[in-house]
Each structure stands twice: as structure tokens, then as C-alpha cells.
Design a protein around this motif. Structure first.
Motif, PDB file in Angstrom:
ATOM      1  N   GLY A 289       0.825  -1.198   0.000  1.00 25.88           N
ATOM      2  CA  GLY A 289       0.000   0.000   0.000  1.00 25.88           C
ATOM      3  C   GLY A 289       0.859   1.246   0.000  1.00 25.88           C
ATOM      4  N   SER A 290       0.203   2.364   0.262  1.00 22.13           N
ATOM      5  CA  SER A 290       0.880   3.659   0.280  1.00 22.13           C
ATOM      6  C   SER A 290       0.396   4.458   1.481  1.00 22.13           C
ATOM      7  CB  SER A 290       0.572   4.441  -0.998  1.00 22.13           C
ATOM      8  OG  SER A 290       0.939   3.712  -2.145  1.00 22.13           O
ATOM      9  N   ALA A 291       1.290   5.280   2.021  1.00 21.54           N
ATOM     10  CA  ALA A 291       0.934   6.232   3.072  1.00 21.54           C
ATOM     11  C   ALA A 291       1.279   7.618   2.541  1.00 21.54           C
ATOM     12  CB  ALA A 291       1.701   5.945   4.351  1.00 21.54           C
ATOM     13  N   LEU A 292       0.321   8.543   2.618  1.00 22.96           N
ATOM     14  CA  LEU A 292       0.486   9.868   2.029  1.00 22.96           C
ATOM     15  C   LEU A 292       0.000  10.920   3.008  1.00 22.96           C
ATOM     16  CD1 LEU A 292      -1.193   8.700  -1.251  1.00 22.96           C
ATOM     17  CD2 LEU A 292       1.245   9.167  -1.028  1.00 22.96           C
ATOM     18  N   LEU A 293       0.745  12.008   3.108  1.00 23.32           N
ATOM     19  CA  LEU A 293       0.373  13.113   3.977  1.00 23.32           C
ATOM     20  C   LEU A 293       0.090  14.333   3.099  1.00 23.32           C
ATOM     21  CD1 LEU A 293       0.010  14.386   6.754  1.00 23.32           C
ATOM     22  CD2 LEU A 293       2.492  14.758   6.817  1.00 23.32           C
ATOM     23  N   PHE A 294      -1.170  14.756   3.076  1.00 17.48           N
ATOM     24  CA  PHE A 294      -1.608  15.869   2.235  1.00 17.48           C
ATOM     25  C   PHE A 294      -1.949  17.094   3.062  1.00 17.48           C
ATOM     26  CE2 PHE A 294      -2.507  12.394  -0.710  1.00 17.48           C
ATOM     27  CZ  PHE A 294      -2.174  12.948  -1.935  1.00 17.48           C
ATOM     28  N   ASP A 295      -1.748  18.251   2.450  1.00 14.91           N
ATOM     29  CA  ASP A 295      -2.210  19.530   2.988  1.00 14.91           C
ATOM     30  C   ASP A 295      -3.069  20.159   1.899  1.00 14.91           C
ATOM     31  OD1 ASP A 295      -2.650  21.917   4.255  1.00 14.91           O
ATOM     32  OD2 ASP A 295      -0.597  22.634   4.117  1.00 14.91           O
ATOM     33  N   VAL A 296      -4.382  20.023   2.045  1.00 19.39           N
ATOM     34  CA  VAL A 296      -5.340  20.517   1.052  1.00 19.39           C
ATOM     35  C   VAL A 296      -6.441  21.300   1.758  1.00 19.39           C
ATOM     36  CG1 VAL A 296      -4.882  18.692  -0.642  1.00 19.39           C
ATOM     37  CG2 VAL A 296      -6.580  18.305   1.128  1.00 19.39           C
ATOM     38  N   PRO A 297      -7.193  22.113   1.009  1.00 17.41           N
ATOM     39  CA  PRO A 297      -8.210  22.955   1.648  1.00 17.41           C
ATOM     40  C   PRO A 297      -9.323  22.188   2.363  1.00 17.41           C
ATOM     41  CG  PRO A 297      -7.794  23.686  -0.598  1.00 17.41           C
ATOM     42  CD  PRO A 297      -7.057  22.406  -0.411  1.00 17.41           C
ATOM     43  N   ASP A 298      -9.689  21.007   1.813  1.00 15.14           N
ATOM     44  CA  ASP A 298     -10.833  20.297   2.380  1.00 15.14           C
ATOM     45  C   ASP A 298     -10.851  18.843   1.912  1.00 15.14           C
ATOM     46  OD1 ASP A 298     -11.926  20.354  -0.290  1.00 15.14           O
ATOM     47  OD2 ASP A 298     -12.695  22.357   0.140  1.00 15.14           O
ATOM     48  N   ARG A 299     -11.747  18.084   2.485  1.00 14.29           N
ATOM     49  CA  ARG A 299     -11.864  16.654   2.170  1.00 14.29           C
ATOM     50  C   ARG A 299     -12.288  16.433   0.718  1.00 14.29           C
ATOM     51  NH1 ARG A 299     -12.736  11.527   4.795  1.00 14.29           N
ATOM     52  NH2 ARG A 299     -12.973  10.135   3.022  1.00 14.29           N
ATOM     53  N   LYS A 300     -13.126  17.314   0.197  1.00 11.36           N
ATOM     54  CA  LYS A 300     -13.579  17.181  -1.195  1.00 11.36           C
ATOM     55  C   LYS A 300     -12.383  17.227  -2.157  1.00 11.36           C
ATOM     56  CE  LYS A 300     -16.723  19.254  -4.524  1.00 11.36           C
ATOM     57  NZ  LYS A 300     -17.698  20.312  -4.785  1.00 11.36           N
ATOM     58  N   THR A 301     -11.456  18.137  -1.904  1.00 10.71           N
ATOM     59  CA  THR A 301     -10.253  18.235  -2.733  1.00 10.71           C
ATOM     60  C   THR A 301      -9.436  16.952  -2.646  1.00 10.71           C
ATOM     61  OG1 THR A 301     -10.182  20.630  -2.406  1.00 10.71           O
ATOM     62  CG2 THR A 301      -8.135  19.565  -3.116  1.00 10.71           C
ATOM     63  N   LEU A 302      -9.267  16.444  -1.441  1.00  8.99           N
ATOM     64  CA  LEU A 302      -8.517  15.205  -1.241  1.00  8.99           C
ATOM     65  C   LEU A 302      -9.185  14.040  -1.963  1.00  8.99           C
ATOM     66  CD1 LEU A 302      -6.200  13.643   0.132  1.00  8.99           C
ATOM     67  CD2 LEU A 302      -7.765  13.276   2.044  1.00  8.99           C
ATOM     68  N   ASP A 303     -10.493  13.926  -1.838  1.00 10.29           N
ATOM     69  CA  ASP A 303     -11.211  12.837  -2.506  1.00 10.29           C
ATOM     70  C   ASP A 303     -10.996  12.871  -4.016  1.00 10.29           C
ATOM     71  OD1 ASP A 303     -12.131  11.912  -0.065  1.00 10.29           O
ATOM     72  OD2 ASP A 303     -14.114  12.831  -0.269  1.00 10.29           O
ATOM     73  N   ALA A 304     -10.974  14.073  -4.593  1.00  3.91           N
ATOM     74  CA  ALA A 304     -10.754  14.214  -6.037  1.00  3.91           C
ATOM     75  C   ALA A 304      -9.336  13.789  -6.421  1.00  3.91           C
ATOM     76  CB  ALA A 304     -11.018  15.654  -6.472  1.00  3.91           C
TER      77      ALA A 304
ATOM     78  N   ILE B 145      -7.430  11.585  -4.842  1.00  2.00           N
ATOM     79  CA  ILE B 145      -7.343  10.125  -4.732  1.00  2.00           C
ATOM     80  C   ILE B 145      -8.053   9.447  -5.898  1.00  2.00           C
ATOM     81  CG2 ILE B 145      -8.036   8.115  -3.351  1.00  2.00           C
ATOM     82  CD1 ILE B 145      -7.611   9.963  -0.885  1.00  2.00           C
ATOM     83  N   ALA B 146      -9.245   9.927  -6.233  1.00  2.05           N
ATOM     84  CA  ALA B 146     -10.022   9.330  -7.325  1.00  2.05           C
ATOM     85  C   ALA B 146      -9.295   9.413  -8.662  1.00  2.05           C
ATOM     86  CB  ALA B 146     -11.385  10.008  -7.423  1.00  2.05           C
ATOM     87  N   ALA B 147      -8.479  10.455  -8.850  1.00  4.33           N
ATOM     88  CA  ALA B 147      -7.774  10.654 -10.110  1.00  4.33           C
ATOM     89  C   ALA B 147      -6.456   9.883 -10.199  1.00  4.33           C
ATOM     90  CB  ALA B 147      -7.497  12.144 -10.317  1.00  4.33           C
ATOM     91  N   ASP B 148      -6.000   9.332  -9.091  1.00  5.53           N
ATOM     92  CA  ASP B 148      -4.708   8.638  -9.094  1.00  5.53           C
ATOM     93  C   ASP B 148      -4.787   7.363  -9.931  1.00  5.53           C
ATOM     94  OD1 ASP B 148      -2.589   6.666  -8.015  1.00  5.53           O
ATOM     95  OD2 ASP B 148      -2.000   8.616  -7.212  1.00  5.53           O
ATOM     96  N   PRO B 149      -3.775   7.117 -10.766  1.00  2.64           N
ATOM     97  CA  PRO B 149      -3.778   5.903 -11.589  1.00  2.64           C
ATOM     98  C   PRO B 149      -3.893   4.615 -10.785  1.00  2.64           C
ATOM     99  CG  PRO B 149      -2.030   7.385 -12.284  1.00  2.64           C
ATOM    100  CD  PRO B 149      -2.625   7.972 -11.043  1.00  2.64           C
ATOM    101  N   TYR B 150      -3.308   4.578  -9.591  1.00  5.57           N
ATOM    102  CA  TYR B 150      -3.411   3.371  -8.768  1.00  5.57           C
ATOM    103  C   TYR B 150      -4.858   3.125  -8.342  1.00  5.57           C
ATOM    104  CZ  TYR B 150       1.713   3.040  -8.158  1.00  5.57           C
ATOM    105  OH  TYR B 150       3.063   2.905  -8.351  1.00  5.57           O
TER     106      TYR B 150
END
Length: 102
Positions: free
Chosen positions: A53-68, A70-75
Motif C-alpha cells: 500500500g501507500s501512506a500519504l500526507l496531504f495539505d489541502v483545503p478540504d476533504r472534497k479536494t482530497l477525494d478528487a 485520490i479518485a484521479a490517481d492511476p493506482y
């Protein structure tokens, strides 16, 4: 907002081959998010010498941005990742943390 993402690889037999074939495409996204200061850190989770698996630490404005993201990642699109855990993370000020080392 800071989020810790734990993306678990699928247990399907072809996951390692998929991961390898998509690595360059995945890395392009990683580089883009690092350069835009959205991805702070991350890496592959290794168990007994194998990626699981993968562990990732993000700094984004909100959960909606993060969900987008993740959904766009090729994996994610190819089914390499089959289960995602997301945790909001309260992080101390980096300058304050550095001062503790002195």
C-alpha cells in the motif's frame, strides 16, 4: 487541512504488475502535488519485502479536494488500491517542532 491517507493494495494476483506498470504515471501526479505543496510526504508501505500500500500526507483545503486527488490517481483507477483510510491530522507548527531539536 492535513490528512493522512493509507491506501491498501488489492490482494489480487496481478496487483504488483499493475503497480509497476503504472508507477511512472503515478509519480507524475506525486511530483505535481509535491510542487504545489499539497503532498507533504509519503511512500510505499512494505511488509516482508513487498509493497502492500501507500501512506500519504496531504495539505489541502478540504476533504472534497482530497477525494478528487485520490479518485484521479492511476493506482486508484486501475484497482491497485482497493481500500482507503483517511484521517484528519492535527500537526504542530513545523517551526515549533524544529525548535525542540535545539
Amino acid at each position: 487541512m492535513n490528512f493522512l491517507v493509507v491506501a491498501h493494495d488489492s490482494a489480487d494476483g496481478d496487483t504488483l504488475a499493475k503497480r509497476a506498470s503504472l508507477r511512472d504515471e503515478h509519480q507524475k501526479g506525486v511530483i505535481s502535488y509535491v510542487q504545489s505543496n499539497k503532498l507533504l510526504d509519503g511512500g510505499v508501505i512494505i511488509v516482508t519485502g513487498n509493497p502492500v500500500g501507500s501512506a500519504l500526507l496531504f495539505d489541502v483545503p478540504d476533504r472534497k479536494t482530497l477525494d478528487a486527488i485520490i479518485a484521479a490517481d492511476p493506482y486508484m483507477k486501475a484497482g491497485v488500491w482497493d481500500r482507503i483510510e483517511i484521517y484528519e491530522l492535527a500537526r504542530p507548527d513545523p517551526a515549533a517542532m524544529r525548535s525542540l531539536k535545539d
